[in-house]
Design an enzyme around this catalytic site. Structure first.
Site, mmCIF file in Angstrom:
data_model
loop_
_atom_site.group_PDB
_atom_site.id
_atom_site.type_symbol
_atom_site.label_atom_id
_atom_site.label_comp_id
_atom_site.label_asym_id
_atom_site.label_seq_id
_atom_site.Cartn_x
_atom_site.Cartn_y
_atom_site.Cartn_z
ATOM 1 N N GLU A 269 -4.153 40.870 49.264
ATOM 2 C CA GLU A 269 -3.709 39.715 50.040
ATOM 3 C C GLU A 269 -2.594 40.032 51.031
ATOM 4 O OE1 GLU A 269 -1.378 39.553 46.109
ATOM 5 O OE2 GLU A 269 -3.315 40.242 46.852
ATOM 6 N N CYS B 201 -4.097 43.029 40.268
ATOM 7 C CA CYS B 201 -2.917 43.604 39.624
ATOM 8 C C CYS B 201 -2.842 43.160 38.159
ATOM 9 C CB CYS B 201 -1.660 43.241 40.416
ATOM 10 S SG CYS B 201 -0.221 44.256 40.002
ATOM 11 N N HIS C 157 -2.807 44.944 45.845
ATOM 12 C CA HIS C 157 -2.729 43.584 46.386
ATOM 13 C C HIS C 157 -3.484 43.503 47.709
ATOM 14 C CE1 HIS C 157 0.144 41.810 43.525
ATOM 15 N NE2 HIS C 157 0.585 43.057 43.419
#
Length: 517
Positions: free
Chosen positions: A178, A88, A176
């Site tokens: 994660e 990002c 993202h």
């Protein structure tokens, strides 16, 4: 764990640019058996070289690379020959610093988006489907990749959703990876860690225990340690770990502040003092806490008061003891990130990290402050603690003080205690206690009209919060069967005085936090 204790481990460091997800990145890397830790974005190339990580990840962040005072990076880090993944904001920073262009997006993207992998040879997307769902959260985007880079994924609103320079081992993803909402996020990070960084999975909880015990013994020496037991999983695990490390040098203080769950005080004393042999001093401070909380409605003020009173009680009790130099706490990694760092925006202060006075009389020991909740549970089981104790419901340091919205009174606490006890009984009875990560009741301070018997009532509403999660950083509301919820609701309104309505919280985290205050 200090860095010098991690020299035997391959590691991937994460540079902090302020995203509330940045700790999740470290958690995902640790799930692979690779040690990972967050570092400030101001870290120098020389400091990175000394750490010798196998890889570096630039986290996301809330700002623009073109903001005044935008968070940057020591550009010599790009010259170290270490693989770098930008996430990002981290991708935008990489693109800008290496000669690409970053501009404000016509349409900000927050939430799920569909991307198309445009180059099947891209290492991050190896053996993954061409079409994927990811989680976006950005207001800017890369409009031109730097020289040497190629675009590896695209979407309708973000033409450059991923990029790489395979020769220099620089990679960027606008989404993202994660978070759980990204369909193949686990695989993308796995490819970076193993296929790009060639890291070895050589970090384990057994090693953590061995090195943490050695660290505690070296730090404490022959001095004495004071531990505040809350009755929750975190402080209990700290107590058993410290007891294993320093034995009788540990004195634990269990403060019954009147903000505990039903039957909790008795359970704490029986489990930790009776079964594990910890030296525990029980202090009845209920009147003190409730008096100090009288008239206080602001949640931050309540947290600060509770944290302050804890420390004052510790100071007073420690003054009665000889040789106490250290105070131990069950602070977790998630506590630290939610209280904010230099770059993260503070969501709320945590009892373990936000209520400490500047003139603290003890040196702090926080052996769990680099672990996530699921890692703490694993640690507890490795230490031989019973499953029932290790898998107890998470409980905040301020206790029921933040589950009573607004002013805390004894009558309101009783309502929360009784309703929470019913909820826990029913969840266990229906075999849902292993599937739901956390569940509790809250008293929002809302009163409404109802009818009970032949009469009109004007009583309180109870809120039920039940969530599923892995580590507490993100969460979704639990899909409890309607019949079970109906049974819980019926019991609460019939068995708990002054309650005539029950509501169910169906909000995820984010945008909400797990606790209401």
């Amino acid at each position: 764990m200090a860095n010098d204790q991690n020299k035997d481990y391959d590691k991937i460091i994460v540079l902090d640019y302020g995203s509330q997800y940045n700790q999740l990145i470290t958690r995902r890397i640790r799930e692979f058996g690779i040690y990972s830790e967050l570092k400030p974005h101001t870290i120098t190339a020389a400091e990175v070289k000394k750490i010798a990580p196998k890889g570096i990840i630039f986290s996301g962040g809330p700002n623009s690379v073109y903001d005044e005072g935008a968070l940057g990076v020591d550009e010599d880090i790009f010259k170290l020959g270490i693989p770098i993944l930008g996430v990002c904001y981290g991708m935008q920073l990489m693109a800008q610093r290496l000669g690409g262009d970053v501009e404000p997006a016509d349409n900000r993207e927050y939430g799920k988006a569909d991307i198309e992998v445009t180059d099947a040879s891209a290492k991050l997307f190896h053996d993954l489907p061409k079409d994927q769902t990811v989680w976006m959260s950005h207001g800017d985007l890369v409009t031109r990749v730097p020289d040497g880079f190629r675009t590896t994924a695209t979407s309708v609103n973000c033409p450059i959703s991923a990029m790489d320079d395979d020769d220099r081992k620089f990679y960027g993803i606008q989404f993202h990876a994660e978070v759980q909402n990204t369909q193949y996020g686990h695989e993308i990070l796995h490819h970076f860690a193993f296929d790009v960084c060639h890291a070895e999975a050589n970090w384990s909880m057994d090693d953590f225990i061995t090195k943490q015990i050695a660290k505690i013994r070296a730090e404490v020496g022959d001095k004495r340690v004071l531990l505040g037991l809350s009755g929750g999983v975190d402080s209990s695990v700290v107590g058993v770990l410290l007891h294993k490390a320093i034995g009788t040098q540990l004195t634990s203080i269990f403060v019954d502040h009147g903000l505990l769950r039903k039957g909790e005080a008795e359970q704490v004393m029986d489990s930790l003092k009776g079964k594990f042999g910890l030296n525990i001093i029980k202090v009845n401070a209920k009147d003190r806490f409730l008096n100090d909380l009288r008239g206080v409605t602001d949640p931050e003020k309540k947290r600060k008061i509770i944290g302050r009173d804890f420390i004052e009680v510790f100071n007073e009790e420690a003054a009665k003891l000889n040789g106490i130099e250290f105070l131990a706490q069950g602070t977790l990694y998630t506590d630290v990130v939610e209280s904010g760092t230099d770059t993260a925006q503070t969501i709320k202060s945590h009892h373990n990290v936000g209520g400490l006075p500047e003139d603290l009389k003890f040196k702090l020991i926080e052996p769990l402050n680099k672990l996530f909740k699921d890692e703490v549970r694993e640690l507890g089981e490795k230490l031989g603690m019973p499953h029932s104790l290790v898998w107890r419901q998470p409980f905040p340091g301020p206790g029921l003080g933040i589950r009573v919205i607004g002013e805390v009174t004894e009558d309101k606490l009783e309502i929360v205690r009784d309703s929470d006890y019913i909820l826990r009984e029913e969840i266990a009875k229906h075999g849902l206690d292993k599937d739901i990560w956390q569940y509790f009741t809250v008293l929002p301070g809302i009163r409404s009209v109802g009818v009970m018997g032949d009469g009109r009532t004007y009583d309180y509403t109870i809120g039920i919060r039940a969530i599923t999660s892995i580590d507490g950083m993100t969460a979704d509301f639990a899909r409890i069967d309607w019949d079970v919820l109906q049974e819980i609701s019926s019991r609460i309104v019939n068995e708990v005085k002054h309650v005539n309505r029950v509501v169910y919280d169906i909000t995820s985290k984010p945008p909400a936090t797990i606790e209401w205050e």
